[in-house]
Design a protein around this motif. Structure first.
Motif, PDB file in Angstrom:
ATOM      1  N   GLY A   7      53.866  86.514 152.012  1.00  0.00           N
ATOM      2  CA  GLY A   7      54.153  88.093 151.987  1.00  0.00           C
ATOM      3  C   GLY A   7      54.706  88.442 153.502  1.00  0.00           C
ATOM      4  N   HIS A   8      53.746  87.895 154.327  1.00  0.00           N
ATOM      5  CA  HIS A   8      54.226  88.243 155.867  1.00  0.00           C
ATOM      6  C   HIS A   8      55.324  87.677 156.404  1.00  0.00           C
ATOM      7  CE1 HIS A   8      52.798  89.304 159.945  1.00  0.00           C
ATOM      8  NE2 HIS A   8      53.030  88.077 160.260  1.00  0.00           N
ATOM      9  N   ALA A   9      55.951  86.696 155.758  1.00  0.00           N
ATOM     10  CA  ALA A   9      57.025  85.990 156.107  1.00  0.00           C
ATOM     11  C   ALA A   9      58.333  86.862 155.504  1.00  0.00           C
ATOM     12  CB  ALA A   9      57.272  84.491 155.437  1.00  0.00           C
ATOM     13  N   ASP A  10      57.824  87.310 154.300  1.00  0.00           N
ATOM     14  CA  ASP A  10      58.954  88.324 153.614  1.00  0.00           C
ATOM     15  C   ASP A  10      59.077  89.482 154.478  1.00  0.00           C
ATOM     16  OD1 ASP A  10      59.803  86.966 151.604  1.00  0.00           O
ATOM     17  OD2 ASP A  10      58.768  87.999 149.803  1.00  0.00           O
ATOM     18  N   THR A  11      57.944  90.200 155.087  1.00  0.00           N
ATOM     19  CA  THR A  11      57.945  91.304 155.782  1.00  0.00           C
ATOM     20  C   THR A  11      58.608  90.987 157.147  1.00  0.00           C
ATOM     21  OG1 THR A  11      55.785  92.026 154.950  1.00  0.00           O
ATOM     22  CG2 THR A  11      56.484  92.975 157.198  1.00  0.00           C
ATOM     23  N   LEU A  12      58.308  89.976 157.842  1.00  0.00           N
ATOM     24  CA  LEU A  12      59.307  89.650 159.159  1.00  0.00           C
ATOM     25  C   LEU A  12      60.546  89.567 158.679  1.00  0.00           C
ATOM     26  CD1 LEU A  12      56.821  87.183 160.626  1.00  0.00           C
ATOM     27  CD2 LEU A  12      57.202  89.277 161.455  1.00  0.00           C
ATOM     28  N   ARG A  13      60.859  89.002 157.674  1.00  0.00           N
ATOM     29  CA  ARG A  13      62.504  88.464 157.405  1.00  0.00           C
ATOM     30  C   ARG A  13      63.164  90.119 157.158  1.00  0.00           C
ATOM     31  NH1 ARG A  13      65.178  88.355 152.307  1.00  0.00           N
ATOM     32  NH2 ARG A  13      63.122  88.546 151.205  1.00  0.00           N
ATOM     33  N   ALA A  22      60.934  82.492 159.523  1.00  0.00           N
ATOM     34  CA  ALA A  22      61.229  80.934 158.989  1.00  0.00           C
ATOM     35  C   ALA A  22      59.949  80.161 159.513  1.00  0.00           C
ATOM     36  CB  ALA A  22      62.404  80.707 159.779  1.00  0.00           C
ATOM     37  N   ALA A  23      59.331  80.292 160.402  1.00  0.00           N
ATOM     38  CA  ALA A  23      58.201  79.557 160.714  1.00  0.00           C
ATOM     39  C   ALA A  23      56.925  79.707 159.649  1.00  0.00           C
ATOM     40  CB  ALA A  23      57.568  80.014 162.052  1.00  0.00           C
ATOM     41  N   LEU A  24      56.938  80.889 159.179  1.00  0.00           N
ATOM     42  CA  LEU A  24      55.918  81.407 158.463  1.00  0.00           C
ATOM     43  C   LEU A  24      56.366  80.739 156.804  1.00  0.00           C
ATOM     44  CD1 LEU A  24      54.701  84.820 159.123  1.00  0.00           C
ATOM     45  CD2 LEU A  24      53.434  82.624 159.226  1.00  0.00           C
ATOM     46  N   TYR A  25      57.662  80.646 156.652  1.00  0.00           N
ATOM     47  CA  TYR A  25      58.221  80.453 155.051  1.00  0.00           C
ATOM     48  C   TYR A  25      57.767  78.630 155.156  1.00  0.00           C
ATOM     49  CZ  TYR A  25      60.443  84.627 153.452  1.00  0.00           C
ATOM     50  OH  TYR A  25      60.722  85.504 153.242  1.00  0.00           O
ATOM     51  N   ILE A  26      58.032  77.957 156.393  1.00  0.00           N
ATOM     52  CA  ILE A  26      57.502  76.606 156.479  1.00  0.00           C
ATOM     53  C   ILE A  26      56.234  76.115 156.507  1.00  0.00           C
ATOM     54  CG2 ILE A  26      57.887  74.421 158.086  1.00  0.00           C
ATOM     55  CD1 ILE A  26      60.683  75.697 158.991  1.00  0.00           C
ATOM     56  N   LEU A  27      55.373  77.096 157.035  1.00  0.00           N
ATOM     57  CA  LEU A  27      54.041  76.921 156.869  1.00  0.00           C
ATOM     58  C   LEU A  27      53.509  77.109 155.453  1.00  0.00           C
ATOM     59  CD1 LEU A  27      50.913  76.765 158.239  1.00  0.00           C
ATOM     60  CD2 LEU A  27      51.316  79.339 158.275  1.00  0.00           C
ATOM     61  N   TYR A  28      54.211  78.137 154.867  1.00  0.00           N
ATOM     62  CA  TYR A  28      53.742  78.298 153.345  1.00  0.00           C
ATOM     63  C   TYR A  28      53.922  77.026 152.658  1.00  0.00           C
ATOM     64  CZ  TYR A  28      54.326  79.833 148.497  1.00  0.00           C
ATOM     65  OH  TYR A  28      53.975  80.045 147.248  1.00  0.00           O
ATOM     66  N   THR A  29      55.224  76.355 152.814  1.00  0.00           N
ATOM     67  CA  THR A  29      55.256  75.104 152.080  1.00  0.00           C
ATOM     68  C   THR A  29      54.313  74.028 152.265  1.00  0.00           C
ATOM     69  OG1 THR A  29      56.742  74.090 153.798  1.00  0.00           O
ATOM     70  CG2 THR A  29      57.911  75.355 152.064  1.00  0.00           C
ATOM     71  N   THR A  30      53.712  74.256 153.336  1.00  0.00           N
ATOM     72  CA  THR A  30      52.648  73.034 153.713  1.00  0.00           C
ATOM     73  C   THR A  30      51.419  73.445 153.136  1.00  0.00           C
ATOM     74  OG1 THR A  30      52.119  74.072 155.891  1.00  0.00           O
ATOM     75  CG2 THR A  30      53.897  72.407 155.709  1.00  0.00           C
ATOM     76  N   VAL A  31      51.149  75.021 153.246  1.00  0.00           N
ATOM     77  CA  VAL A  31      49.601  75.295 152.455  1.00  0.00           C
ATOM     78  C   VAL A  31      49.562  75.728 151.295  1.00  0.00           C
ATOM     79  CG1 VAL A  31      48.977  76.021 154.971  1.00  0.00           C
ATOM     80  CG2 VAL A  31      50.173  77.596 153.335  1.00  0.00           C
ATOM     81  N   ASP A  46      64.317  77.518 150.610  1.00  0.00           N
ATOM     82  CA  ASP A  46      65.484  78.085 151.085  1.00  0.00           C
ATOM     83  C   ASP A  46      65.693  79.089 152.011  1.00  0.00           C
ATOM     84  OD1 ASP A  46      66.350  76.130 149.088  1.00  0.00           O
ATOM     85  OD2 ASP A  46      66.389  77.745 147.387  1.00  0.00           O
ATOM     86  N   ARG A  47      64.571  80.072 152.014  1.00  0.00           N
ATOM     87  CA  ARG A  47      64.660  81.000 153.069  1.00  0.00           C
ATOM     88  C   ARG A  47      64.664  80.442 154.344  1.00  0.00           C
ATOM     89  NH1 ARG A  47      61.444  85.858 149.773  1.00  0.00           N
ATOM     90  NH2 ARG A  47      63.061  86.178 148.145  1.00  0.00           N
ATOM     91  N   ALA A  48      63.576  79.550 154.454  1.00  0.00           N
ATOM     92  CA  ALA A  48      63.444  79.164 155.718  1.00  0.00           C
ATOM     93  C   ALA A  48      64.518  78.523 156.429  1.00  0.00           C
ATOM     94  CB  ALA A  48      62.488  78.166 155.968  1.00  0.00           C
ATOM     95  N   ALA A  49      65.396  77.820 155.470  1.00  0.00           N
ATOM     96  CA  ALA A  49      66.737  77.148 156.086  1.00  0.00           C
ATOM     97  C   ALA A  49      67.862  78.087 156.368  1.00  0.00           C
ATOM     98  CB  ALA A  49      67.373  76.262 154.873  1.00  0.00           C
ATOM     99  N   GLU A  50      67.836  79.492 155.425  1.00  0.00           N
ATOM    100  CA  GLU A  50      68.782  80.525 155.735  1.00  0.00           C
ATOM    101  C   GLU A  50      68.397  81.298 157.026  1.00  0.00           C
ATOM    102  OE1 GLU A  50      68.981  84.649 153.577  1.00  0.00           O
ATOM    103  OE2 GLU A  50      69.377  82.967 152.192  1.00  0.00           O
ATOM    104  N   LEU A  51      67.184  81.542 157.355  1.00  0.00           N
ATOM    105  CA  LEU A  51      66.884  82.074 158.346  1.00  0.00           C
ATOM    106  C   LEU A  51      67.056  81.169 159.713  1.00  0.00           C
ATOM    107  CD1 LEU A  51      63.661  83.931 157.391  1.00  0.00           C
ATOM    108  CD2 LEU A  51      66.019  85.011 157.531  1.00  0.00           C
TER     109      LEU A  51
END
Length: 186
Positions: A7-13, A22-31, A46-51
């Motif tokens: 959710g925080h990653a979406d807000t920042l996007r 992008a860093a938070l999306y990557i973090l999400y994939t690990t947690v 996908d969003r991390a790569a796009e960003l």
């Protein structure tokens, strides 16, 4: 909490803070460990790569704006004022937050003798920074060169009120003298 991270990653996007998103999306994939969230794991990746790609484009654009500002300064130093004004305008077009480019463009246009376009640029700059003494002085000089005595006098008087740097005391006195003489002549 993986959902909070996503959710925080979406807000920042949405706020266009791409590096952190992008860093938070990557973090999400690990947690994120829930098997039921596989779709969201793919979305986050996908969003991390796009960003990250978008951030690269932004960096290139900002680097180009930096190069244009340096080029404009060099051209102005070489007294190639029209070319300098163009470089500053291009820098501002690439990075609209670079408002100083408008001031530099206006100054270069005035030095090239293109007083109407210089006035237009100074007016824009002064709308954005109404209390910048240098912008007010630049427009005052331009108005004086255009023969707009009343406007010039008012702007020179405003500059004298705004300028607070002791090293510019002589310039303030000159502005006061201009304002007085122009208003008496008008």
């Amino acid at each position: 909490d993986p959902d909070a991270v996503f959710g925080h990653a979406d807000t920042l996007r949405r706020l266009k803070i791409y590096d952190e998103a992008a860093a938070l999306y990557i973090l999400y994939t690990t947690v994120e460990t829930r098997a039921s969230e596989a779709k969201w794991l793919k979305t986050a990746a996908d969003r991390a790569a796009e960003l990250q790609a978008e951030t690269g484009k932004d960096r290139k654009r900002l680097k180009k704006a930096d190069q244009l500002m340096a080029e404009g300064a060099k051209l102005a130093e070489e007294k190639k004022h029209v070319e300098a004004a163009t470089a500053f305008a291009d820098a501002h077009a690439l990075d609209p937050s670079r408002v100083g480019a408008i001031f530099q463009q206006a100054t270069s246009l005035r030095q090239a003798g293109l007083f109407q376009p210089a006035r237009k640029a100074f007016v824009l700059y002064n709308r954005l920074y109404p209390n910048d003494a240098d912008g007010i002085l630049g427009q005052a000089e331009t108005e004086r060169l255009l023969g707009e005595r009343r406007r010039a006098a008012a702007l020179f008087a405003r500059y004298a009120q705004l300028e607070g740097r002791p090293e510019n005391a002589a310039e303030v006195q000159k502005a006061i003298n201009f304002a007085t003489s122009l208003s008496e002549d008008a």
